[in-house]
Scaffold this active site. Structure first.
Site, PDB file in Angstrom:
ATOM      1  N   TYR A   1      44.735  42.974  47.984  1.00 36.70           N
ATOM      2  CA  TYR A   1      45.244  41.619  48.163  1.00 36.70           C
ATOM      3  C   TYR A   1      44.365  40.853  49.149  1.00 36.70           C
ATOM      4  O   TYR A   1      44.053  39.683  48.936  1.00 36.70           O
ATOM      5  CB  TYR A   1      46.699  41.654  48.650  1.00 36.70           C
ATOM      6  CG  TYR A   1      47.630  42.276  47.639  1.00 36.70           C
ATOM      7  CD1 TYR A   1      48.210  41.513  46.635  1.00 36.70           C
ATOM      8  CD2 TYR A   1      47.917  43.634  47.677  1.00 36.70           C
ATOM      9  CE1 TYR A   1      49.057  42.082  45.694  1.00 36.70           C
ATOM     10  CE2 TYR A   1      48.762  44.218  46.750  1.00 36.70           C
ATOM     11  CZ  TYR A   1      49.327  43.435  45.762  1.00 36.70           C
ATOM     12  OH  TYR A   1      50.151  44.006  44.829  1.00 36.70           O
TER      13      TYR A   1
ATOM     14  N   ASN B   1      51.847  36.329  37.968  1.00 36.39           N
ATOM     15  CA  ASN B   1      50.892  36.287  36.859  1.00 36.39           C
ATOM     16  C   ASN B   1      51.643  36.357  35.526  1.00 36.39           C
ATOM     17  O   ASN B   1      52.291  37.358  35.239  1.00 36.39           O
ATOM     18  CB  ASN B   1      49.922  37.471  36.990  1.00 36.39           C
ATOM     19  CG  ASN B   1      49.020  37.646  35.790  1.00 36.39           C
ATOM     20  OD1 ASN B   1      48.794  36.722  35.009  1.00 36.39           O
ATOM     21  ND2 ASN B   1      48.495  38.851  35.627  1.00 36.39           N
TER      22      ASN B   1
ATOM     23  N   CYS C   1      46.179  42.028  36.996  1.00 37.56           N
ATOM     24  CA  CYS C   1      46.835  42.181  38.296  1.00 37.56           C
ATOM     25  C   CYS C   1      47.134  43.653  38.593  1.00 37.56           C
ATOM     26  O   CYS C   1      47.332  44.015  39.749  1.00 37.56           O
ATOM     27  CB  CYS C   1      48.086  41.324  38.382  1.00 37.56           C
ATOM     28  SG  CYS C   1      49.276  41.581  37.065  1.00 37.56           S
ATOM     29  N   HIS C   2      47.109  44.499  37.563  1.00 40.61           N
ATOM     30  CA  HIS C   2      47.326  45.929  37.796  1.00 40.61           C
ATOM     31  C   HIS C   2      46.182  46.547  38.597  1.00 40.61           C
ATOM     32  O   HIS C   2      46.327  47.633  39.147  1.00 40.61           O
ATOM     33  CB  HIS C   2      47.507  46.667  36.465  1.00 40.61           C
ATOM     34  CG  HIS C   2      46.361  46.537  35.523  1.00 40.61           C
ATOM     35  ND1 HIS C   2      46.221  45.455  34.669  1.00 40.61           N
ATOM     36  CD2 HIS C   2      45.290  47.336  35.295  1.00 40.61           C
ATOM     37  CE1 HIS C   2      45.114  45.610  33.964  1.00 40.61           C
ATOM     38  NE2 HIS C   2      44.530  46.748  34.330  1.00 40.61           N
TER      39      HIS C   2
ATOM     40  N   GLU D   1      42.002  52.927  32.395  1.00 37.78           N
ATOM     41  CA  GLU D   1      40.717  52.380  32.820  1.00 37.78           C
ATOM     42  C   GLU D   1      39.909  53.355  33.677  1.00 37.78           C
ATOM     43  O   GLU D   1      38.801  53.050  34.104  1.00 37.78           O
ATOM     44  CB  GLU D   1      40.943  51.074  33.592  1.00 37.78           C
ATOM     45  CG  GLU D   1      41.540  49.985  32.718  1.00 37.78           C
ATOM     46  CD  GLU D   1      41.706  48.663  33.442  1.00 37.78           C
ATOM     47  OE1 GLU D   1      41.270  48.533  34.613  1.00 37.78           O
ATOM     48  OE2 GLU D   1      42.278  47.733  32.837  1.00 37.78           O
TER      49      GLU D   1
END
Length: 169
Positions: free
Chosen positions: A100, A124, A132-133, A159
């Protein structure tokens, strides 16, 4: 462009996704079941799968591990501050994580704005598409995710950016 909100629902490993679009086909939201602040079908909305074909194809490729960057027209609604935060999310590459505080720095916000940045990330409207993950706590913890921490973990694992048990991110 004005007109009724178009929507479709599509299956995914995260549950049935609800996608909405403006009359011109630009995506305005992607929600997962039970999402905090997520959308649900409303009266007057028009079910129309046609504007979502490309999004569905790209989402399927992403979940199969074959797509690393979405190339879709997005038009989320939010304040200028939220838009800046969401744009910064787009710069976080597949397989990477950020914090953040790093997002705040990217948009030129002071360190004290981290809570506001967190609020914008939590708002979001385009989960998965706007990553945002990929935002984690400064200590490497998996902090909040509007779609639920289990989904955040699944996306990060997909990912390749979820550490093994005991590791920090």
């Amino acid at each position: 462009m004005t007109g009724p909100i178009r929507y479709t629902e599509t299956p995914s490993p995260l549950g049935t996704l609800l996608l909405t679009a403006a009359a011109d086909g630009a995506l305005t939201s992607l929600s997962v079941p039970g999402q905090k602040g997520g959308r649900s079908v409303e009266d007057g909305w028009v079910r129309d799968p046609e504007p979502f074909r490309e999004a569905e194809e790209q989402l399927a490729a992403y979940f199969a591990g074959d797509l690393k960057e979405f190339r879709l027209r997005l038009r989320p609604h939010g304040t200028a501050f939220r838009q800046r935060v969401w744009d910064a999310l787009d710069a976080v590459p597949y397989g990477a994580t950020t914090t953040y505080g790093e997002i705040a720095a990217r948009i030129g916000a002071p360190r004290a704005a981290v809570r506001a940045v967190g609020g914008a990330i939590g708002a979001n409207p385009l989960l998965v598409l706007r990553p945002c993950h990929r935002v984690i706590g400064a200590n490497g913890s998996l902090t909040g995710y509007a779609g639920g921490l289990d989904r955040k973990q699944r996306l990060l694992a997909l990912e390749g950016s979820l550490p093994a048990a005991g590791d920090t991110l």
